[in-house]
Every structure is written in structure tokens, then in C-alpha cells.
Design a protein around this motif. Structure first.
Motif, PDB file in Angstrom:
ATOM      1  N   GLY A 141       0.721  -1.463  -0.019  1.00  0.00           N
ATOM      2  CA  GLY A 141      -0.405   0.271   0.381  1.00  0.00           C
ATOM      3  C   GLY A 141       1.027   1.381   0.249  1.00  0.00           C
ATOM      4  O   GLY A 141      -0.316   2.954  -0.164  1.00  0.00           O
ATOM      5  N   TYR A 142       1.869   1.419   0.227  1.00  0.00           N
ATOM      6  CA  TYR A 142       2.789   2.141   0.273  1.00  0.00           C
ATOM      7  C   TYR A 142       3.689   2.564  -1.425  1.00  0.00           C
ATOM      8  O   TYR A 142       4.715   3.130  -1.721  1.00  0.00           O
ATOM      9  CB  TYR A 142       4.369   1.934   1.695  1.00  0.00           C
ATOM     10  CG  TYR A 142       3.506   2.826   2.510  1.00  0.00           C
ATOM     11  CD1 TYR A 142       2.327   3.497   2.572  1.00  0.00           C
ATOM     12  CD2 TYR A 142       3.623   1.852   3.622  1.00  0.00           C
ATOM     13  CE1 TYR A 142       1.364   3.713   3.877  1.00  0.00           C
ATOM     14  CE2 TYR A 142       3.124   2.518   4.619  1.00  0.00           C
ATOM     15  CZ  TYR A 142       2.448   2.726   4.932  1.00  0.00           C
ATOM     16  OH  TYR A 142       1.629   2.989   6.285  1.00  0.00           O
ATOM     17  N   GLY A 143       3.268   1.860  -2.065  1.00  0.00           N
ATOM     18  CA  GLY A 143       3.822   1.455  -3.608  1.00  0.00           C
ATOM     19  C   GLY A 143       3.224   2.054  -4.462  1.00  0.00           C
ATOM     20  O   GLY A 143       3.749   3.301  -5.245  1.00  0.00           O
ATOM     21  N   LEU A 144       1.560   1.844  -4.813  1.00  0.00           N
ATOM     22  CA  LEU A 144       0.955   2.193  -5.880  1.00  0.00           C
ATOM     23  C   LEU A 144       1.023   1.766  -6.928  1.00  0.00           C
ATOM     24  O   LEU A 144       0.576   2.847  -7.601  1.00  0.00           O
ATOM     25  CB  LEU A 144       0.612   3.634  -5.189  1.00  0.00           C
ATOM     26  CG  LEU A 144      -0.054   3.467  -3.574  1.00  0.00           C
ATOM     27  CD1 LEU A 144      -0.320   5.335  -3.788  1.00  0.00           C
ATOM     28  CD2 LEU A 144      -0.992   2.161  -3.159  1.00  0.00           C
ATOM     29  N   THR A 145       2.473   1.232  -8.002  1.00  0.00           N
ATOM     30  CA  THR A 145       2.307   0.949  -8.983  1.00  0.00           C
ATOM     31  C   THR A 145       2.595  -0.151  -8.908  1.00  0.00           C
ATOM     32  O   THR A 145       3.068  -1.203  -7.666  1.00  0.00           O
ATOM     33  CB  THR A 145       3.817   1.495  -9.717  1.00  0.00           C
ATOM     34  OG1 THR A 145       4.894   0.765  -8.639  1.00  0.00           O
ATOM     35  CG2 THR A 145       3.848   3.360  -9.123  1.00  0.00           C
ATOM     36  N   VAL A 146       2.310  -1.097 -10.019  1.00  0.00           N
ATOM     37  CA  VAL A 146       2.795  -2.692  -9.834  1.00  0.00           C
ATOM     38  C   VAL A 146       3.765  -3.241  -9.561  1.00  0.00           C
ATOM     39  O   VAL A 146       4.057  -3.665  -8.237  1.00  0.00           O
ATOM     40  CB  VAL A 146       2.678  -3.109 -11.240  1.00  0.00           C
ATOM     41  CG1 VAL A 146       2.268  -5.247 -11.458  1.00  0.00           C
ATOM     42  CG2 VAL A 146       1.319  -2.759 -12.232  1.00  0.00           C
ATOM     43  N   GLU A 149       4.374  -2.561  -5.667  1.00  0.00           N
ATOM     44  CA  GLU A 149       3.164  -2.774  -4.685  1.00  0.00           C
ATOM     45  C   GLU A 149       3.975  -4.749  -4.296  1.00  0.00           C
ATOM     46  O   GLU A 149       4.005  -5.007  -2.948  1.00  0.00           O
ATOM     47  CB  GLU A 149       1.909  -2.764  -5.745  1.00  0.00           C
ATOM     48  CG  GLU A 149       1.242  -1.940  -5.160  1.00  0.00           C
ATOM     49  CD  GLU A 149       1.354  -1.426  -3.228  1.00  0.00           C
ATOM     50  OE1 GLU A 149       0.226  -2.419  -3.006  1.00  0.00           O
ATOM     51  OE2 GLU A 149       1.508  -0.503  -3.062  1.00  0.00           O
ATOM     52  N   LEU A 150       4.389  -5.111  -5.825  1.00  0.00           N
ATOM     53  CA  LEU A 150       4.901  -6.405  -5.413  1.00  0.00           C
ATOM     54  C   LEU A 150       5.965  -6.456  -4.996  1.00  0.00           C
ATOM     55  O   LEU A 150       6.669  -7.260  -3.919  1.00  0.00           O
ATOM     56  CB  LEU A 150       5.237  -6.287  -7.079  1.00  0.00           C
ATOM     57  CG  LEU A 150       4.368  -6.851  -7.771  1.00  0.00           C
ATOM     58  CD1 LEU A 150       4.192  -7.656  -9.605  1.00  0.00           C
ATOM     59  CD2 LEU A 150       3.167  -8.264  -7.646  1.00  0.00           C
ATOM     60  N   LYS A 151       7.158  -5.252  -4.792  1.00  0.00           N
ATOM     61  CA  LYS A 151       8.029  -5.571  -4.144  1.00  0.00           C
ATOM     62  C   LYS A 151       7.535  -5.450  -3.225  1.00  0.00           C
ATOM     63  O   LYS A 151       8.805  -5.859  -1.748  1.00  0.00           O
ATOM     64  CB  LYS A 151       8.890  -3.784  -4.132  1.00  0.00           C
ATOM     65  CG  LYS A 151      10.047  -3.317  -3.058  1.00  0.00           C
ATOM     66  CD  LYS A 151      10.731  -2.167  -3.782  1.00  0.00           C
ATOM     67  CE  LYS A 151      10.544  -0.936  -3.605  1.00  0.00           C
ATOM     68  NZ  LYS A 151      10.647   0.284  -3.509  1.00  0.00           N
ATOM     69  N   MET A 152       6.468  -4.565  -2.016  1.00  0.00           N
ATOM     70  CA  MET A 152       6.959  -4.144  -0.755  1.00  0.00           C
ATOM     71  C   MET A 152       6.245  -6.208  -0.341  1.00  0.00           C
ATOM     72  O   MET A 152       6.694  -6.012   0.866  1.00  0.00           O
ATOM     73  CB  MET A 152       5.594  -3.594  -0.527  1.00  0.00           C
ATOM     74  CG  MET A 152       5.766  -2.488  -0.554  1.00  0.00           C
ATOM     75  SD  MET A 152       4.529  -0.704   0.070  1.00  0.00           S
ATOM     76  CE  MET A 152       4.116  -1.211   1.075  1.00  0.00           C
ATOM     77  N   LEU A 153       5.667  -6.707  -1.542  1.00  0.00           N
ATOM     78  CA  LEU A 153       4.941  -7.855  -0.698  1.00  0.00           C
ATOM     79  C   LEU A 153       6.213  -9.356  -0.989  1.00  0.00           C
ATOM     80  O   LEU A 153       5.582 -10.047   0.280  1.00  0.00           O
ATOM     81  CB  LEU A 153       3.240  -8.312  -1.846  1.00  0.00           C
ATOM     82  CG  LEU A 153       2.220  -7.276  -1.344  1.00  0.00           C
ATOM     83  CD1 LEU A 153       1.955  -7.855  -3.258  1.00  0.00           C
ATOM     84  CD2 LEU A 153       1.816  -7.982  -0.684  1.00  0.00           C
TER      85      LEU A 153
END
Length: 405
Positions: A141-146, A149-153
Motif C-alpha cells: 500500500g505504499y508503492g501504488l505501482t505494480v 506493490e509487488l516489491k513490498m509483498l
């Protein structure tokens, strides 16, 4: 201190809170092969029932390992300046509309590498573990690009590999509208539904999908599109709802069988009734309530009346709950929301696990996973009564003692 389990482990003369209730008499607890293998009244325990077991400890209070079912643990930067602004009278909504709030964390998190996010997140995770957490959810939720967001996950998944803890991941792409989509919220929701969710599902990076249903975030109609996309890809549903106003987000999420609706300060009776039918858990987040100095209390009496299970979580995040101490949340849930200590502890164990779709966790019962905490206190209510670090004597994860003193 970490030890491996080479033989069955036995605890004697234990005051036991099983995730829902306190046992009225001292208990003996046997763990074997990662599971709770035996529970006996201490007065009726025969040592031959645990032949070959090593005595792990005697005395103290045992609870299930704590379940923190709502965190935003992975992020870069901090928002101490906004904390200062709010104390000077600027509202959370004003800060958000001026490009602060979530978007401030987005800028810092986008600029950080996976390794930098790991390094920033590990101390926060270690603080949770030191306070008894054995299972937690981490939202993006702190990426807001594909890509971000995948990086955070990916970072969240890696954290679960680096520490003895069970991590569930939730894609929160619909957390805020990124600046590059200003005035085009529907287009951004299309990105979340058509690209972000399919990518996270394909890479098996997300266990659930969350949305922020609020005037400063996304409308119920936009959230419904996200729920439908999550269902198409077999992902569980959660919602940030009724935090600042009542848009009906909790009832909408419940209609889609959501695991939980979180915050819910402005939830009304119709919303509570809607959540009761599918068993959607109400996740209470007293840390954000405390930090934001909110005054609108969640409808605790209505939740009790309709039998809606109440979880309690840290909401650990950089802006509105920069707190990584779950037992403090138990205290705040009691002092601010008037939960009983039993309700607060159930909210951080059995009901917290249910909010993650893991009803077999957060309980101490024969056959249950041996995620346990032994506390240097005399009664379970002390965990909510006092705000005090260092009470954890032993932490057991999957039958292995991972912390002992």
C-alpha cells in the motif's frame, strides 16, 4: 536465545488462557511434533502421561502466541513531521489532501530497494516478536505501482523467512490515489484490478486483498470492483472501512464474504448486522485512534449484541500508529474502547487469527499448532492492565522455543 525441540516439552503449574477463556485451575501442557499434544489439570496430571518430556518451565501465565492481524510494517522513511503538524492543529484529512499522509510514505518506499526495506522493517518486526507475536499480517500500500506493490509483498514474504514468525501478506493497492493518477481514480482502480491483483496472484505474493473505503481514498463502487477482481483470482477480502465516515464499506465487504472490516469507528447498526451474517471480524485499531486523538468510538455494544467477533491489532504504520507493542494495544482497547481484558486478549489471539482466515491458530487446544507465550505475570488480565516491556519469559513457535530468559 533459540533452541530446537529435540524431545517433547512440558509446562507445569500453568495459568492458562486458551484464546477465549482462562482455565479456572493450574494446568500442565505438553507439546510434541509442533502441536499441543496434551492438556491436564495440574491436580490430575500423572507424569507417566508425558514420559520422556523435558520440563520447559513451571508457573506463569500461558497464552497462545499473539496474532497481529493488521500491520503496515514494510515502509521507508517516517512521518514525525506530520505528527508535529497534527499537534499544531492540522487534521489528518488536510495533511493527506496536501500530498502528505500515505503519499509521503509512498515517495520514500518507491525510492527504497528491497534490501533497504528489509533493513528498515526488521527492527519493527523484532519488536513485535519480543512482545509475543507469532503470526502477523503485513499489508502493501505504499508503492501504488505494480512493481512497487509487488516489491513490498516480496519483502513481507522475506521477513517471514528471516525470523521465526508466520507472515500473511495482503495487497493494499487501493490504499490511496497516487499523484500521477490525480483526477483519474477510476483509471487507477482499473490498474489495481487488471494488472496489480493478477500479478500478485500469479506470483503467489498475496493471501488477501484490502481496500481503503473512505472519502479521501476510494468510493464503495470502486472498492466493489476491487473485491470482484480479488474473487476472480481466489484471494481473500479485507477492508479499511468506516474510519472517518460511514460510507457502508463494512457492509459491502461483508456481502463479499470479507474476513474482516478494520477501524470501523463510524460503523452503524446496519453495518454491524451485515457483518454478523457471514462472520466478518471487526478489527479494532486503538493505536490509530489514540495517535489521531479520535473521539468517535467503535460500536462495541452493538458488536457484542450481534455476536460479531472483535480482533485487536497494532496497525503498525508510519503515520497513524507508529507503535510495535501489541500488549499496549490490549491496554488501549480496554481503556479507550472499554473492552474487558478477556475480550482484548481474545482479540489478539483467537479472533485475530480468525480475521486472517486461520481459525486453527490463536488457540491452545489438543491438536492445535504449538504457538505459545509464557509470561511472567500472575493472571492474564495483567497483559492488558499494565504497559510494561520484558514480561515474556518464553516464546514458542511451531513447537520450538525461539525466545527464553
Amino acid at each position: 536465545m533459540v533452541s530446537s525441540q529435540s524431545s517433547p516439552l512440558l509446562w507445569r503449574n500453568i495459568t492458562l488462557f486458551d484464546g477465549l477463556e482462562q482455565f479456572p485451575e493450574p494446568m500442565a501442557v505438553l507439546v510434541e511434533h509442533g502441536l499441543v499434544a496434551g492438556l491436564w489439570l495440574e491436580s490430575e496430571f500423572d507424569p507417566s502421561q508425558a514420559s520422556g518430556a523435558k520440563e520447559a518451565a513451571s508457573g506463569g501465565v500461558m497464552t497462545p502466541g499473539l496474532v497481529d492481524c493488521h500491520t503496515h510494517l514494510v515502509y521507508a522513511g517516517d512521518r514525525a513531521g506530520e505528527f508535529e503538524q497534527r499537534l499544531e492543529g492540522v487534521s489528518y484529512e488536510t495533511i493527506a489532501r496536501n500530498g502528505g499522509g500515505i503519499l509521503s510514505s509512498v515517495r520514500a518506499t518507491r525510492a527504497a530497494s528491497e534490501d533497504e526495506l528489509i533493513a528498515a522493517s526488521l527492527p519493527r518486526l523484532d519488536a513485535l516478536l519480543a512482545d509475543g507475536v507469532t503470526t502477523l499480517e503485513i499489508k502493501s500500500g505504499y508503492g501504488l505501482t505494480v512493481a512497487d506493490e509487488l516489491k513490498m509483498l516480496r519483502v513481507a514474504r522475506r521477513l517471514g523467512e528471516l525470523r521465526p514468525v508466520r507472515v500473511l501478506t495482503t495487497l493494499l493497492g487501493a490504499h490511496a490515489l497516487p499523484l500521477e493518477y490525480t483526477g483519474r481514480a477510476d483509471d487507477y482502480v482499473s490498474l489495481v484490478c487488471d494488472e496489480m491483483i493478477p500479478a500478485a496472484a500469479h506470483e503467489r505474493l498475496a493471501d488477501a486483498v484490502d481496500v481503503f473505503c473512505e472519502g479521501i481514498a476510494f468510493s464503495p463502487a470502486q472498492c466493489e470492483r476491487v473485491f470482484q477482481a480479488a474473487q476472480r483470482h481466489g484471494l481473500a477480502i479485507k477492508a479499511h472501512a468506516e474510519q472517518l465516515s460511514n460510507l457502508g464499506g463494512s457492509a459491502l465487504a461483508a456481502r463479499y464474504g470479507a474476513l474482516s472490516a478494520d477501524h470501523i469507528e463510524y460503523l452503524d447498526e446496519a453495518g454491524v448486522r451485515a457483518m454478523a451474517e457471514p462472520g466478518t471480524v471487526a478489527v479494532l485499531l486503538p493505536g490509530a485512534f489514540h495517535v489521531l486523538r479520535e473521539t468517535q468510538l467503535p460500536p462495541i455494544d452493538l458488536l457484542r449484541q450481534y455476536g460479531v467477533p472483535m480482533a485487536v491489532a497494532s496497525d503498525a504504520n508510519p503515520g497513524t500508529s507508529p507503535i510495535c507493542m501489541p500488549t499496549l494495544m490490549a491496554n488501549l482497547a480496554c481503556t479507550l474502547f472499554r473492552l474487558t481484558p478477556r475480550e482484548a486478549l481474545a482479540g489478539m489471539t483467537a479472533h485475530g487469527a480468525r480475521a486472517l482466515g486461520l481459525p486453527h491458530l490463536g488457540r491452545i487446544a489438543v491438536g492445535a499448532p504449538a504457538d505459545l507465550c509464557l509470561w511472567d505475570i500472575r493472571q492474564p488480565a495483567e497483559l492488558a492492565y499494565a504497559v510494561q516491556a520484558g514480561r515474556l519469559r518464553q516464546r514458542v513457535f511451531n513447537g520450538v522455543v525461539t525466545h527464553a530468559r
